[in-house]
Motif scaffolding. Structure first.
Motif, PDB file in Angstrom:
ATOM      1  N   ARG A 191       0.816  -1.225   0.000  1.00 22.92           N
ATOM      2  CA  ARG A 191       0.000   0.000   0.000  1.00 22.92           C
ATOM      3  C   ARG A 191       0.842   1.264   0.000  1.00 22.92           C
ATOM      4  NH1 ARG A 191      -3.710  -3.306   3.803  1.00 22.92           N
ATOM      5  NH2 ARG A 191      -5.390  -3.855   2.350  1.00 22.92           N
ATOM      6  N   SER A 192       2.040   1.211   0.551  1.00 22.39           N
ATOM      7  CA  SER A 192       2.887   2.405   0.603  1.00 22.39           C
ATOM      8  C   SER A 192       3.743   2.570  -0.651  1.00 22.39           C
ATOM      9  CB  SER A 192       3.782   2.372   1.843  1.00 22.39           C
ATOM     10  OG  SER A 192       4.737   1.334   1.738  1.00 22.39           O
ATOM     11  N   SER A 193       3.744   1.575  -1.511  1.00 22.90           N
ATOM     12  CA  SER A 193       4.517   1.658  -2.742  1.00 22.90           C
ATOM     13  C   SER A 193       3.882   2.671  -3.693  1.00 22.90           C
ATOM     14  CB  SER A 193       4.539   0.281  -3.422  1.00 22.90           C
ATOM     15  OG  SER A 193       5.110   0.392  -4.710  1.00 22.90           O
ATOM     16  N   PRO A 194       4.712   3.394  -4.443  1.00 20.93           N
ATOM     17  CA  PRO A 194       4.151   4.307  -5.450  1.00 20.93           C
ATOM     18  C   PRO A 194       3.582   3.556  -6.657  1.00 20.93           C
ATOM     19  CG  PRO A 194       6.544   4.338  -5.545  1.00 20.93           C
ATOM     20  CD  PRO A 194       6.166   3.485  -4.360  1.00 20.93           C
ATOM     21  N   LEU A 195       3.866   2.273  -6.753  1.00 19.35           N
ATOM     22  CA  LEU A 195       3.345   1.462  -7.858  1.00 19.35           C
ATOM     23  C   LEU A 195       1.882   1.140  -7.601  1.00 19.35           C
ATOM     24  CD1 LEU A 195       6.355  -1.001  -8.103  1.00 19.35           C
ATOM     25  CD2 LEU A 195       5.957   1.048  -9.486  1.00 19.35           C
ATOM     26  N   THR A 196       1.109   1.011  -8.666  1.00 20.55           N
ATOM     27  CA  THR A 196      -0.317   0.748  -8.495  1.00 20.55           C
ATOM     28  C   THR A 196      -0.821  -0.442  -9.308  1.00 20.55           C
ATOM     29  OG1 THR A 196      -0.853   2.316 -10.251  1.00 20.55           O
ATOM     30  CG2 THR A 196      -0.872   3.162  -7.989  1.00 20.55           C
ATOM     31  N   LYS A 197      -0.095  -0.843 -10.330  1.00 20.10           N
ATOM     32  CA  LYS A 197      -0.548  -1.948 -11.179  1.00 20.10           C
ATOM     33  C   LYS A 197      -0.107  -3.289 -10.596  1.00 20.10           C
ATOM     34  CE  LYS A 197      -0.782   0.759 -15.336  1.00 20.10           C
ATOM     35  NZ  LYS A 197      -0.312   0.957 -16.682  1.00 20.10           N
ATOM     36  N   HIS A 198      -0.989  -4.257 -10.753  1.00 16.19           N
ATOM     37  CA  HIS A 198      -0.769  -5.575 -10.162  1.00 16.19           C
ATOM     38  C   HIS A 198       0.612  -6.146 -10.500  1.00 16.19           C
ATOM     39  CE1 HIS A 198      -2.234  -9.520  -8.643  1.00 16.19           C
ATOM     40  NE2 HIS A 198      -1.308  -9.950  -9.483  1.00 16.19           N
ATOM     41  N   MET A 199       0.921  -6.260 -11.779  1.00 18.73           N
ATOM     42  CA  MET A 199       2.181  -6.897 -12.172  1.00 18.73           C
ATOM     43  C   MET A 199       3.401  -6.058 -11.822  1.00 18.73           C
ATOM     44  SD  MET A 199       1.419  -9.886 -12.904  1.00 18.73           S
ATOM     45  CE  MET A 199       3.062 -10.432 -13.380  1.00 18.73           C
ATOM     46  N   GLU A 200       3.252  -4.746 -11.767  1.00 22.03           N
ATOM     47  CA  GLU A 200       4.360  -3.903 -11.302  1.00 22.03           C
ATOM     48  C   GLU A 200       4.669  -4.222  -9.839  1.00 22.03           C
ATOM     49  OE1 GLU A 200       3.764   0.181 -13.912  1.00 22.03           O
ATOM     50  OE2 GLU A 200       2.835   0.053 -11.931  1.00 22.03           O
ATOM     51  N   LEU A 201       3.627  -4.342  -9.043  1.00 18.62           N
ATOM     52  CA  LEU A 201       3.809  -4.652  -7.627  1.00 18.62           C
ATOM     53  C   LEU A 201       4.395  -6.045  -7.428  1.00 18.62           C
ATOM     54  CD1 LEU A 201       0.508  -3.038  -6.376  1.00 18.62           C
ATOM     55  CD2 LEU A 201       2.802  -2.400  -5.584  1.00 18.62           C
ATOM     56  N   VAL A 202       3.943  -7.004  -8.220  1.00 17.17           N
ATOM     57  CA  VAL A 202       4.494  -8.357  -8.145  1.00 17.17           C
ATOM     58  C   VAL A 202       5.983  -8.331  -8.477  1.00 17.17           C
ATOM     59  CG1 VAL A 202       4.455 -10.666  -9.202  1.00 17.17           C
ATOM     60  CG2 VAL A 202       2.307  -9.538  -8.583  1.00 17.17           C
ATOM     61  N   GLY A 203       6.338  -7.658  -9.540  1.00 20.40           N
ATOM     62  CA  GLY A 203       7.745  -7.545  -9.929  1.00 20.40           C
ATOM     63  C   GLY A 203       8.589  -6.870  -8.872  1.00 20.40           C
ATOM     64  N   TRP A 204       8.038  -5.851  -8.246  1.00 17.38           N
ATOM     65  CA  TRP A 204       8.740  -5.133  -7.182  1.00 17.38           C
ATOM     66  C   TRP A 204       8.974  -6.044  -5.977  1.00 17.38           C
ATOM     67  CZ3 TRP A 204       6.336  -3.373  -2.493  1.00 17.38           C
ATOM     68  CH2 TRP A 204       7.156  -2.573  -1.699  1.00 17.38           C
ATOM     69  N   LEU A 205       7.952  -6.779  -5.561  1.00 14.34           N
ATOM     70  CA  LEU A 205       8.129  -7.700  -4.437  1.00 14.34           C
ATOM     71  C   LEU A 205       9.168  -8.769  -4.759  1.00 14.34           C
ATOM     72  CD1 LEU A 205       4.457  -8.218  -3.203  1.00 14.34           C
ATOM     73  CD2 LEU A 205       6.290  -7.027  -1.995  1.00 14.34           C
ATOM     74  N   ARG A 206       9.193  -9.207  -5.986  1.00 14.99           N
ATOM     75  CA  ARG A 206      10.169 -10.220  -6.395  1.00 14.99           C
ATOM     76  C   ARG A 206      11.585  -9.654  -6.404  1.00 14.99           C
ATOM     77  NH1 ARG A 206       8.732 -13.094 -11.695  1.00 14.99           N
ATOM     78  NH2 ARG A 206      10.283 -14.526 -10.877  1.00 14.99           N
ATOM     79  N   SER A 207      11.764  -8.492  -7.015  1.00 14.95           N
ATOM     80  CA  SER A 207      13.116  -7.947  -7.165  1.00 14.95           C
ATOM     81  C   SER A 207      13.654  -7.308  -5.886  1.00 14.95           C
ATOM     82  CB  SER A 207      13.167  -6.941  -8.316  1.00 14.95           C
ATOM     83  OG  SER A 207      12.372  -5.807  -8.024  1.00 14.95           O
ATOM     84  N   GLU A 208      12.817  -6.614  -5.159  1.00 11.18           N
ATOM     85  CA  GLU A 208      13.281  -5.892  -3.972  1.00 11.18           C
ATOM     86  C   GLU A 208      13.232  -6.710  -2.687  1.00 11.18           C
ATOM     87  OE1 GLU A 208      14.686  -2.775  -3.934  1.00 11.18           O
ATOM     88  OE2 GLU A 208      14.560  -2.972  -6.122  1.00 11.18           O
ATOM     89  N   HIS A 209      12.339  -7.698  -2.651  1.00 12.85           N
ATOM     90  CA  HIS A 209      12.139  -8.434  -1.401  1.00 12.85           C
ATOM     91  C   HIS A 209      12.351  -9.938  -1.541  1.00 12.85           C
ATOM     92  CE1 HIS A 209      10.825  -4.836   0.661  1.00 12.85           C
ATOM     93  NE2 HIS A 209      10.110  -4.547  -0.421  1.00 12.85           N
ATOM     94  N   GLY A 210      12.662 -10.408  -2.739  1.00 14.43           N
ATOM     95  CA  GLY A 210      13.019 -11.795  -2.955  1.00 14.43           C
ATOM     96  C   GLY A 210      11.891 -12.805  -2.881  1.00 14.43           C
ATOM     97  N   LEU A 211      10.646 -12.342  -2.990  1.00 12.57           N
ATOM     98  CA  LEU A 211       9.520 -13.277  -2.973  1.00 12.57           C
ATOM     99  C   LEU A 211       9.429 -14.015  -4.301  1.00 12.57           C
ATOM    100  CD1 LEU A 211       8.626 -11.298  -0.601  1.00 12.57           C
ATOM    101  CD2 LEU A 211       6.338 -12.037  -1.168  1.00 12.57           C
ATOM    102  N   GLY A 212       8.928 -15.237  -4.247  1.00 10.40           N
ATOM    103  CA  GLY A 212       8.636 -15.973  -5.462  1.00 10.40           C
ATOM    104  C   GLY A 212       7.410 -15.379  -6.135  1.00 10.40           C
ATOM    105  N   HIS A 213       7.241 -15.687  -7.399  1.00 14.30           N
ATOM    106  CA  HIS A 213       6.142 -15.098  -8.169  1.00 14.30           C
ATOM    107  C   HIS A 213       4.769 -15.408  -7.563  1.00 14.30           C
ATOM    108  CE1 HIS A 213       4.005 -13.513 -11.643  1.00 14.30           C
ATOM    109  NE2 HIS A 213       3.206 -14.563 -11.504  1.00 14.30           N
TER     110      HIS A 213
END
Length: 71
Positions: free
Chosen positions: A32-54
């Protein structure tokens, strides 16, 4: 549940908390605090910045966005 059963996003939450060491409320706050708003942008951000799986990132984003749109 069979191997082919569709899982709800929340079914991933216990594993996410255990593997990544943060409560779900904290992950939702980050989304919610991310400036990103689109689903796949947020998924990509969680993957790249926080190491979560897809799948886990997708579950968190889907659940969070669904909650927010229901408000």
């Amino acid at each position: 549940m069979t191997d082919n059963a569709v899982r709800s996003p929340a079914s991933y939450f216990p594993f996410i908390e255990k593997k990544y060491g943060r409560p779900i409320a904290e992950w939702k706050g980050l989304i919610r605090s991310s400036p990103l708003t689109k689903h796949m942008e947020l998924v990509g951000w969680l993957r790249s910045e926080h190491g979560l799986g897809h799948g886990r990132a997708d579950a968190l984003v889907a659940h969070t966005l669904a909650e927010d749109s229901a408000k």
